[in-house]
Design a protein around this motif. Structure first.
Motif, mmCIF file in Angstrom:
data_model
loop_
_atom_site.group_PDB
_atom_site.id
_atom_site.type_symbol
_atom_site.label_atom_id
_atom_site.label_comp_id
_atom_site.label_asym_id
_atom_site.label_seq_id
_atom_site.Cartn_x
_atom_site.Cartn_y
_atom_site.Cartn_z
ATOM 1 N N LYS A 43 39.385 -14.412 -53.721
ATOM 2 C CA LYS A 43 40.632 -15.842 -53.187
ATOM 3 C C LYS A 43 41.462 -15.408 -54.158
ATOM 4 C CE LYS A 43 41.854 -19.486 -50.119
ATOM 5 N NZ LYS A 43 41.185 -20.494 -49.500
ATOM 6 N N ASN B 136 36.132 -18.527 -54.706
ATOM 7 C CA ASN B 136 37.109 -18.784 -55.699
ATOM 8 C C ASN B 136 37.229 -19.207 -56.489
ATOM 9 O OD1 ASN B 136 39.297 -20.574 -55.569
ATOM 10 N ND2 ASN B 136 38.312 -22.373 -53.976
ATOM 11 N N ASN C 72 45.122 -18.342 -52.157
ATOM 12 C CA ASN C 72 45.246 -19.546 -51.846
ATOM 13 C C ASN C 72 46.129 -20.810 -51.936
ATOM 14 O OD1 ASN C 72 43.405 -21.707 -52.404
ATOM 15 N ND2 ASN C 72 42.258 -20.620 -53.836
#
Length: 345
Positions: A218, A177, A247
């Motif tokens: 992501k 992330n 996201n």
């Protein structure tokens, strides 16, 4: 029943409080003899046409729960009974952290959206590992990993590696992330050179294990075409296993919510219906421009079976829901899977 009775009641209260209440409700109801079987009979759809083979993993169906819902891996066994094909836990950071000050989660009811600035609140790596040891093996588990907010830039990679190595025995795939808009110290993670360095180090760590786990990135829905081209180049250079698009968004254009309401809420990542088209456009661009060179998990604004199929037709191999799950309830998973069966036949 959910949309007619339960949702109107839950939506009367603070979103974060409702989130914790709902977790307790699902956990406690699931302890009642026969309830897990009842949930499965209501929501679980099985059909060979739903299976998807991606990066060496067989998914029983292509509908997953996005990261951020079960941050600490405390409810995935119970959530499996609602028919998900996979669940992504996290974002997990090495040390537990409280995240941003409350209030930090807001509904945009007229827009079927949510704005959050949670700030990677979670109980930390060790707590997640203890919960994942309870895995009953009902479905695929993804591990979404990040860095602690107070980590210095020179130590970002160490944080990701700590989470990667710690979770490796317990999850089926990983997500780096690097695109959360709710952590102020993420600027370095948008730099392509640093991302190459980070991915290379995580891949080195991956090869120290007997069995390697897929690693995905992501990305944000707000990237321009030049930035998306860089993502395609990055994946080609690093041989990353895939992308999750996307996201939450910083964009506030076209919302029904008033400017006063948005000003009152302040900053945060927008999810739900308002980012549906933006997310789909990112998926389509990546798929078309790369000639579908890598798998894509599509997420953003999926509130119906039509929305999910639209993502897949744009180039997504799997889809994830989050805000749609909150607004539409668990029937959404069943609706998507039944529509995919119908489409396949």
């Amino acid at each position: 029943m959910y949309k007619l009775l339960l949702r109107p009641l839950l939506f009367q209260f603070d979103p974060e409080s409702v989130h914790h209440f709902t977790f307790s409700l699902i956990r406690n109801v699931s302890k009642i003899p026969g309830m897990k079987a009842l949930f499965r009979s209501l929501y679980l759809v099985k059909d060979k046409s739903l299976e998807r083979e991606l990066f060496g993993i067989t998914f029983k169906n292509p509908v997953g729960l996005a990261a951020g819902f079960d941050k600490n891996a405390v409810l995935y066994n119970e959530l499996a009974n609602f028919g998900f094909g996979f669940i992504e836990i996290g974002t997990v950071t090495p040390r537990g952290q409280v995240g941003n000050p409350k209030k930090r989660l807001f509904r945009l009811k007229d827009d079927y959206g949510i704005i959050n600035r949670m700030g990677f609140n979670n109980d930390g790596l060790e707590a997640a590992i203890e919960e994942l040891k309870k895995n009953k093996g009902q479905l695929i588990i993804g591990g979404n990993i990040g860095k602690n907010t107070d980590t210095k830039p020179e130590n970002y990679t160490i944080d990701y590696l700590d989470c990667f190595k710690g979770l490796h025995p317990y999850v089926d795939y990983f997500v780096l992330n690097v695109s959360c808009p709710n952590v102020d110290s993420h600027a370095k993670l948008n730099d392509k050179d640093y991302l190459i360095e980070l991915i290379s180090e995580v891949q080195k760590a991956n090869h120290t294990f007997e069995v390697q786990k897929p690693i995905l990135l992501k990305i944000a829905p707000d990237l321009n075409t030049h930035q998306l081209d860089e993502i395609i180049e990055l994946i080609s250079e690093t041989k990353l296993d895939g992308v999750i698009a996307s996201n939450t968004s910083k964009d506030r254009n076209g919302l029904k919510a008033s400017n006063d309401r948005l000003k009152e809420i302040g900053n945060g990542g927008l999810s739900g219906q308002p980012i549906k088209d933006k997310s789909t456009q990112v998926i389509k661009y990546l798929a078309d421009k790369s000639n579908k060179a890598f798998p894509i998990i599509g997420v953003g604004g999926i509130h119906s079976a039509t929305d999910a199929i639209e993502k897949m037709e744009a180039g997504a191999d799997l889809v994830q829901i989050y805000t749609g799950f909150i607004y539409e309830g668990p029937k959404l998973i069943k609706d998507i899977n039944k529509a995919l069966i119908k489409k396949a036949n």
